[in-house]
Design a protein around this motif. Sequence first.
Motif, PDB file in Angstrom:
ATOM      1  N   THR A   1       0.850  -1.191   0.000  1.00  0.00           N
ATOM      2  CA  THR A   1       0.000   0.000   0.000  1.00  0.00           C
ATOM      3  C   THR A   1       0.880   1.232   0.000  1.00  0.00           C
ATOM      4  OG1 THR A   1      -1.818   1.127   1.143  1.00  0.00           O
ATOM      5  CG2 THR A   1      -0.127   0.077   2.518  1.00  0.00           C
ATOM      6  N   TRP A   2       0.279   2.398  -0.237  1.00  0.00           N
ATOM      7  CA  TRP A   2       1.027   3.641  -0.200  1.00  0.00           C
ATOM      8  C   TRP A   2       1.222   4.124   1.228  1.00  0.00           C
ATOM      9  CZ3 TRP A   2       3.359   4.513  -4.525  1.00  0.00           C
ATOM     10  CH2 TRP A   2       2.756   4.240  -5.752  1.00  0.00           C
ATOM     11  N   GLY A   3       2.224   4.960   1.437  1.00  0.00           N
ATOM     12  CA  GLY A   3       2.446   5.544   2.748  1.00  0.00           C
ATOM     13  C   GLY A   3       1.471   6.680   3.027  1.00  0.00           C
ATOM     14  N   ASP A   4       1.591   7.244   4.216  1.00  0.00           N
ATOM     15  CA  ASP A   4       0.663   8.305   4.623  1.00  0.00           C
ATOM     16  C   ASP A   4       0.964   9.637   3.946  1.00  0.00           C
ATOM     17  OD1 ASP A   4      -0.582   6.511   6.334  1.00  0.00           O
ATOM     18  OD2 ASP A   4       0.723   7.003   8.022  1.00  0.00           O
ATOM     19  N   GLN A   5       2.189   9.851   3.500  1.00  0.00           N
ATOM     20  CA  GLN A   5       2.568  11.130   2.912  1.00  0.00           C
ATOM     21  C   GLN A   5       2.191  11.151   1.430  1.00  0.00           C
ATOM     22  OE1 GLN A   5       6.728  11.714   3.708  1.00  0.00           O
ATOM     23  NE2 GLN A   5       6.425  12.024   5.895  1.00  0.00           N
ATOM     24  N   VAL A   6       1.063  11.781   1.125  1.00  0.00           N
ATOM     25  CA  VAL A   6       0.581  11.949  -0.248  1.00  0.00           C
ATOM     26  C   VAL A   6       0.386  13.434  -0.491  1.00  0.00           C
ATOM     27  CG1 VAL A   6      -1.239  11.408  -1.893  1.00  0.00           C
ATOM     28  CG2 VAL A   6      -0.545   9.696  -0.209  1.00  0.00           C
ATOM     29  N   ASP A   7       1.047  13.961  -1.502  1.00  0.00           N
ATOM     30  CA  ASP A   7       0.985  15.393  -1.800  1.00  0.00           C
ATOM     31  C   ASP A   7       0.418  15.577  -3.200  1.00  0.00           C
ATOM     32  OD1 ASP A   7       1.310  18.125  -1.592  1.00  0.00           O
ATOM     33  OD2 ASP A   7       3.379  18.097  -2.307  1.00  0.00           O
ATOM     34  N   THR A   8      -0.649  16.363  -3.312  1.00  0.00           N
ATOM     35  CA  THR A   8      -1.298  16.622  -4.599  1.00  0.00           C
ATOM     36  C   THR A   8      -1.436  18.125  -4.782  1.00  0.00           C
ATOM     37  OG1 THR A   8      -2.572  14.572  -4.348  1.00  0.00           O
ATOM     38  CG2 THR A   8      -3.284  16.109  -6.047  1.00  0.00           C
ATOM     39  N   ARG A   9      -0.870  18.646  -5.882  1.00  0.00           N
ATOM     40  CA  ARG A   9      -0.912  20.080  -6.140  1.00  0.00           C
ATOM     41  C   ARG A   9      -1.382  20.344  -7.571  1.00  0.00           C
ATOM     42  NH1 ARG A   9       4.720  22.387  -3.430  1.00  0.00           N
ATOM     43  NH2 ARG A   9       4.638  21.128  -1.509  1.00  0.00           N
ATOM     44  N   ALA A  10      -2.187  21.379  -7.717  1.00  0.00           N
ATOM     45  CA  ALA A  10      -2.679  21.760  -9.042  1.00  0.00           C
ATOM     46  C   ALA A  10      -1.559  22.434  -9.828  1.00  0.00           C
ATOM     47  CB  ALA A  10      -3.877  22.693  -8.911  1.00  0.00           C
ATOM     48  N   ILE A  11      -1.478  22.128 -11.130  1.00  0.00           N
ATOM     49  CA  ILE A  11      -0.494  22.731 -12.016  1.00  0.00           C
ATOM     50  C   ILE A  11      -1.175  23.854 -12.796  1.00  0.00           C
ATOM     51  CG2 ILE A  11       1.078  22.333 -13.947  1.00  0.00           C
ATOM     52  CD1 ILE A  11       1.213  19.415 -13.113  1.00  0.00           C
ATOM     53  N   ASN A  12      -0.577  25.032 -12.765  1.00  0.00           N
ATOM     54  CA  ASN A  12      -1.136  26.163 -13.504  1.00  0.00           C
ATOM     55  C   ASN A  12       0.001  27.024 -14.023  1.00  0.00           C
ATOM     56  OD1 ASN A  12      -0.595  28.284 -11.282  1.00  0.00           O
ATOM     57  ND2 ASN A  12      -1.764  26.696 -10.216  1.00  0.00           N
ATOM     58  N   ALA A  13      -0.272  27.751 -15.064  1.00  0.00           N
ATOM     59  CA  ALA A  13       0.766  28.538 -15.725  1.00  0.00           C
ATOM     60  C   ALA A  13       1.118  29.799 -14.956  1.00  0.00           C
ATOM     61  CB  ALA A  13       0.307  28.910 -17.139  1.00  0.00           C
ATOM     62  N   ASP A  14       0.233  30.268 -14.092  1.00  0.00           N
ATOM     63  CA  ASP A  14       0.458  31.543 -13.408  1.00  0.00           C
ATOM     64  C   ASP A  14       0.868  31.383 -11.946  1.00  0.00           C
ATOM     65  OD1 ASP A  14      -0.354  32.819 -15.749  1.00  0.00           O
ATOM     66  OD2 ASP A  14      -2.461  32.731 -15.152  1.00  0.00           O
ATOM     67  N   GLY A  15       0.741  30.176 -11.395  1.00  0.00           N
ATOM     68  CA  GLY A  15       1.039  29.984  -9.990  1.00  0.00           C
ATOM     69  C   GLY A  15       2.467  29.519  -9.743  1.00  0.00           C
ATOM     70  N   ASP A  16       2.684  28.932  -8.563  1.00  0.00           N
ATOM     71  CA  ASP A  16       4.015  28.455  -8.184  1.00  0.00           C
ATOM     72  C   ASP A  16       4.354  27.133  -8.851  1.00  0.00           C
ATOM     73  OD1 ASP A  16       4.290  30.658  -6.555  1.00  0.00           O
ATOM     74  OD2 ASP A  16       3.461  29.650  -4.792  1.00  0.00           O
ATOM     75  N   ILE A  17       3.345  26.324  -9.190  1.00  0.00           N
ATOM     76  CA  ILE A  17       3.575  25.015  -9.794  1.00  0.00           C
ATOM     77  C   ILE A  17       3.341  25.135 -11.293  1.00  0.00           C
ATOM     78  CG2 ILE A  17       3.054  22.554  -9.650  1.00  0.00           C
ATOM     79  CD1 ILE A  17       4.067  23.739  -7.065  1.00  0.00           C
ATOM     80  N   THR A  18       4.387  25.497 -12.047  1.00  0.00           N
ATOM     81  CA  THR A  18       4.266  25.694 -13.483  1.00  0.00           C
ATOM     82  C   THR A  18       4.792  24.479 -14.226  1.00  0.00           C
ATOM     83  OG1 THR A  18       6.441  26.739 -13.658  1.00  0.00           O
ATOM     84  CG2 THR A  18       4.557  28.172 -13.163  1.00  0.00           C
ATOM     85  N   ASP A  19       4.505  24.435 -15.534  1.00  0.00           N
ATOM     86  CA  ASP A  19       4.944  23.296 -16.330  1.00  0.00           C
ATOM     87  C   ASP A  19       6.461  23.222 -16.411  1.00  0.00           C
ATOM     88  OD1 ASP A  19       5.712  24.843 -19.050  1.00  0.00           O
ATOM     89  OD2 ASP A  19       3.845  25.654 -18.271  1.00  0.00           O
ATOM     90  N   GLY A  20       7.140  24.368 -16.502  1.00  0.00           N
ATOM     91  CA  GLY A  20       8.594  24.367 -16.566  1.00  0.00           C
ATOM     92  C   GLY A  20       9.231  23.854 -15.287  1.00  0.00           C
ATOM     93  N   LYS A  21       8.707  24.277 -14.144  1.00  0.00           N
ATOM     94  CA  LYS A  21       9.249  23.818 -12.870  1.00  0.00           C
ATOM     95  C   LYS A  21       9.023  22.319 -12.680  1.00  0.00           C
ATOM     96  CE  LYS A  21       8.804  28.213 -10.379  1.00  0.00           C
ATOM     97  NZ  LYS A  21       8.170  28.901  -9.224  1.00  0.00           N
ATOM     98  N   ILE A  22       7.843  21.851 -13.045  1.00  0.00           N
ATOM     99  CA  ILE A  22       7.551  20.425 -12.889  1.00  0.00           C
ATOM    100  C   ILE A  22       8.448  19.599 -13.799  1.00  0.00           C
ATOM    101  CG2 ILE A  22       5.804  18.650 -13.241  1.00  0.00           C
ATOM    102  CD1 ILE A  22       5.388  20.349 -10.754  1.00  0.00           C
ATOM    103  N   ALA A  23       8.613  20.030 -15.055  1.00  0.00           N
ATOM    104  CA  ALA A  23       9.456  19.289 -15.992  1.00  0.00           C
ATOM    105  C   ALA A  23      10.900  19.251 -15.516  1.00  0.00           C
ATOM    106  CB  ALA A  23       9.372  19.912 -17.383  1.00  0.00           C
ATOM    107  N   GLY A  24      11.411  20.373 -15.018  1.00  0.00           N
ATOM    108  CA  GLY A  24      12.779  20.396 -14.507  1.00  0.00           C
ATOM    109  C   GLY A  24      12.942  19.543 -13.275  1.00  0.00           C
ATOM    110  N   TYR A  25      11.928  19.546 -12.414  1.00  0.00           N
ATOM    111  CA  TYR A  25      11.989  18.749 -11.183  1.00  0.00           C
ATOM    112  C   TYR A  25      12.014  17.264 -11.494  1.00  0.00           C
ATOM    113  CZ  TYR A  25      10.752  17.224  -6.451  1.00  0.00           C
ATOM    114  OH  TYR A  25      10.754  16.616  -5.226  1.00  0.00           O
ATOM    115  N   LEU A  26      11.157  16.827 -12.398  1.00  0.00           N
ATOM    116  CA  LEU A  26      11.107  15.407 -12.736  1.00  0.00           C
ATOM    117  C   LEU A  26      12.345  14.974 -13.511  1.00  0.00           C
ATOM    118  CD1 LEU A  26       7.357  14.860 -13.721  1.00  0.00           C
ATOM    119  CD2 LEU A  26       8.461  14.574 -11.516  1.00  0.00           C
ATOM    120  N   ALA A  27      12.812  15.815 -14.437  1.00  0.00           N
ATOM    121  CA  ALA A  27      13.997  15.459 -15.220  1.00  0.00           C
ATOM    122  C   ALA A  27      15.223  15.316 -14.342  1.00  0.00           C
ATOM    123  CB  ALA A  27      14.235  16.511 -16.303  1.00  0.00           C
ATOM    124  N   LYS A  28      15.271  16.071 -13.246  1.00  0.00           N
ATOM    125  CA  LYS A  28      16.428  16.000 -12.352  1.00  0.00           C
ATOM    126  C   LYS A  28      16.577  14.612 -11.751  1.00  0.00           C
ATOM    127  CE  LYS A  28      15.978  17.814  -8.318  1.00  0.00           C
ATOM    128  NZ  LYS A  28      15.855  18.774  -7.193  1.00  0.00           N
TER     129      LYS A  28
END
Length: 507
Positions: A334-361
Amino acid sequence: MAADLTTVVPGQAHLSGPGHRHPRPAAGSFVSRDESAFARACDPRVFDWLEHVKAAAGCSHPIRLSGEVATIDRATGQLLASTATAELPDGEIYKPCGNRRHAVCPSCARTYQRDAYQLVRAGLAGGKGIPATVAGHPAVFVTLTAPSFGPVHTQRTDRTGRQIPCRPRRHPEPCPHGVDLSCHHQHTDDDPTLGTPLCLDCYDHHGQVVWNHYAPELWRRTTIALTRHVHARVRVRALGLPWVSQVTASGKVRRVPPVKLSFGKIAEMQRRGVVHYHAVIRLDGTHPTDPTTIVPPPDGLDVDDLVAAVTHAAATVRFTTRPHPIHPTGWQITWGDQVDTRAINADGDITDGKIAGYLAKYATKSTEATGHVSHRLTNDTIDLYANHQGTHPERLIDACWTLSSHHDWHQLRRWAHMLGFGGHFLTKSRRYSVTFRILRDARIIWRRTETGHEYAHQPEQTTLIIGLLTYTASGWRTTGDALLANTAAAMARERHQIAREEIAAAA
């Protein structure tokens, strides 16, 4: 970054980790790096050689091929051109190894990381053949972690973000083995104790490698639960979204849901030696005639529906493994208790560029986070890395090898060097984005056009390039060759970086 010049020459074994030993070269066979580099530099064809190995110049252990490369007319089958490797410098073709692990080959890992960035970002912002309308689709960034298998040293912060001690306790908490389970240190990022159990004997090493082994199956079941939950919300909320009738290639009509989820995920190895998943989940619509076309989702569904689906799936998806003599009832996955879900938007803190760079790292990392790096283990090498009384990684490898003695669990032995995890570190659903192959083919075509190869100007649709090549060896001929090639590659990267900065400044 230059390659590790001590491991790039054929015949020099590359083993890392506990018990690692470098073989001593035979007497009279060793040529120093300075001597071999000087000999290559004095060769009148040295610049031709540097141009020849340019594609693999930064690779730690390139693959060397010999044979013939032919260009064929697709329509008539006529031989248009032919090049034998014997006519080339060294009589071989140098090809990058393509290894994605940064600890194995920094240069190829850098290329893989950039491809991973483009792949992930295209699924969020469009491009590379993906419609730009995907930027308006509801999407979330999800982190799913593993459960606890015992207390480990970690970094903790309070609500204000200030770092606090690892595991403070007013009174000692000895475990059954007499080890104090408290820790009052504030661990730094380079602290070697991070991720190690407070008590190695109490830690469930068997349970952790089993969880690693079944993590891909847990993710598969989670994606099914996510899709079912979204479809259920469509029906329960009575959104007036009828199912779509699609015509298959055989002419049959089938009814499919009006929405579909697309996924892209990265598996990251934590310091404690267990994987967790970072995933992008995008909500798409369904095209009535072409299942491969990406269309916006119908009105009435938004990011909140995705968040609710992730929360439900992470809390409910679980299954029990096959029994094992060590654990007759099987392990619950099963999954652990720490589950984090955040909305992706072009104008907020979670942008497509940041997510792509984070995952590619994280796409180029593997078990290096635990301090263990090795190739696939065998009966001859297992004693160098496994020890049931040793360090944390050694006990995890020993757990894989011990559990694999049962015939139903033999696959654990194959993935012992990965601490039980046998899945891919970057995967995606079919419609999420482009493929690595498309990105690599585009890079090959660009290189041929840039270098002005004799068949570069032939229309791609009318010619076929066939390599009649055989494997010769892996690695550079000498450490001097590796030094010169990596130096040339480093200078080229520096020039490209300066050019990009000048272009950005001019804009």
